[in-house]
Design a protein around this motif. Sequence first.
Motif, PDB file in Angstrom:
ATOM      1  N   LEU A   1     -17.322  28.494   3.715  1.00  0.00           N
ATOM      2  CA  LEU A   1     -18.410  29.056   2.642  1.00  0.00           C
ATOM      3  C   LEU A   1     -18.251  30.613   2.676  1.00  0.00           C
ATOM      4  CD1 LEU A   1     -21.518  26.562   3.544  1.00  0.00           C
ATOM      5  CD2 LEU A   1     -19.929  26.471   1.668  1.00  0.00           C
ATOM      6  N   GLY A   2     -17.656  31.231   3.517  1.00  0.00           N
ATOM      7  CA  GLY A   2     -17.654  32.874   3.445  1.00  0.00           C
ATOM      8  C   GLY A   2     -18.960  33.195   3.759  1.00  0.00           C
ATOM      9  N   ILE A   3     -19.628  32.649   4.699  1.00  0.00           N
ATOM     10  CA  ILE A   3     -21.012  33.038   5.181  1.00  0.00           C
ATOM     11  C   ILE A   3     -21.217  33.162   6.793  1.00  0.00           C
ATOM     12  CG2 ILE A   3     -22.185  32.349   3.058  1.00  0.00           C
ATOM     13  CD1 ILE A   3     -23.239  30.013   4.735  1.00  0.00           C
ATOM     14  N   THR A   4     -22.261  33.970   6.941  1.00  0.00           N
ATOM     15  CA  THR A   4     -22.297  34.157   8.676  1.00  0.00           C
ATOM     16  C   THR A   4     -23.169  32.865   8.945  1.00  0.00           C
ATOM     17  OG1 THR A   4     -24.630  35.129   8.640  1.00  0.00           O
ATOM     18  CG2 THR A   4     -22.847  36.743   8.151  1.00  0.00           C
ATOM     19  N   ARG A   5     -22.861  32.545  10.350  1.00  0.00           N
ATOM     20  CA  ARG A   5     -23.673  31.654  11.098  1.00  0.00           C
ATOM     21  C   ARG A   5     -24.915  31.623  11.006  1.00  0.00           C
ATOM     22  NH1 ARG A   5     -23.759  30.639  17.407  1.00  0.00           N
ATOM     23  NH2 ARG A   5     -24.891  28.502  17.446  1.00  0.00           N
ATOM     24  N   TYR A   6     -25.508  32.831  10.918  1.00  0.00           N
ATOM     25  CA  TYR A   6     -27.105  33.149  10.851  1.00  0.00           C
ATOM     26  C   TYR A   6     -27.476  32.713   9.514  1.00  0.00           C
ATOM     27  CZ  TYR A   6     -31.531  35.664  10.893  1.00  0.00           C
ATOM     28  OH  TYR A   6     -32.610  35.980  10.634  1.00  0.00           O
ATOM     29  N   GLN A   7     -26.800  33.004   8.402  1.00  0.00           N
ATOM     30  CA  GLN A   7     -27.111  32.529   7.025  1.00  0.00           C
ATOM     31  C   GLN A   7     -27.173  31.013   7.060  1.00  0.00           C
ATOM     32  OE1 GLN A   7     -23.849  35.140   5.114  1.00  0.00           O
ATOM     33  NE2 GLN A   7     -25.422  35.527   3.796  1.00  0.00           N
ATOM     34  N   LEU A   8     -26.110  30.229   7.447  1.00  0.00           N
ATOM     35  CA  LEU A   8     -25.967  28.939   7.504  1.00  0.00           C
ATOM     36  C   LEU A   8     -27.190  28.467   8.192  1.00  0.00           C
ATOM     37  CD1 LEU A   8     -24.542  26.332   6.654  1.00  0.00           C
ATOM     38  CD2 LEU A   8     -23.394  26.484   8.595  1.00  0.00           C
ATOM     39  N   GLN A   9     -27.585  28.860   9.347  1.00  0.00           N
ATOM     40  CA  GLN A   9     -28.579  28.346  10.139  1.00  0.00           C
ATOM     41  C   GLN A   9     -29.988  28.540   9.384  1.00  0.00           C
ATOM     42  OE1 GLN A   9     -28.351  30.798  13.658  1.00  0.00           O
ATOM     43  NE2 GLN A   9     -27.082  29.035  14.669  1.00  0.00           N
TER      44      GLN A   9
ATOM     45  N   GLU B   1     -30.014  25.720   6.695  1.00  0.00           N
ATOM     46  CA  GLU B   1     -30.257  24.673   7.330  1.00  0.00           C
ATOM     47  C   GLU B   1     -31.607  24.211   7.881  1.00  0.00           C
ATOM     48  OE1 GLU B   1     -27.303  23.665  10.334  1.00  0.00           O
ATOM     49  OE2 GLU B   1     -25.834  23.328   8.844  1.00  0.00           O
ATOM     50  N   ASN B   2     -32.158  25.340   8.251  1.00  0.00           N
ATOM     51  CA  ASN B   2     -33.659  25.287   8.824  1.00  0.00           C
ATOM     52  C   ASN B   2     -34.606  25.655   7.643  1.00  0.00           C
ATOM     53  OD1 ASN B   2     -33.005  24.747  11.315  1.00  0.00           O
ATOM     54  ND2 ASN B   2     -32.435  26.867  11.848  1.00  0.00           N
TER      55      ASN B   2
END
Length: 65
Positions: A26-34, A37-38
């Motif tokens: 997705l070309g995003i940070t893990r923090y953004q994905l979290q 998702e939350n």
Amino acid sequence: MDERYLTVRAARISAELTQEQARKKLGITRYQLQNFENGRTPVPLHIAWAMKDAYHLPSITVLKP
């Protein structure tokens, strides 16, 4: 009309992707994905479209936090 609803996390898991694999696609940070998702951050349309492709979702799937 048959609509399907999935959480962002369920969509990723059903695509058998880890957070690390998904964030790279997705070309995003893990923090953004979290945050997506939350449900802390709404998913922008361009990211939702990228998720549809990366997670192999039908166009009618609605992603919920």
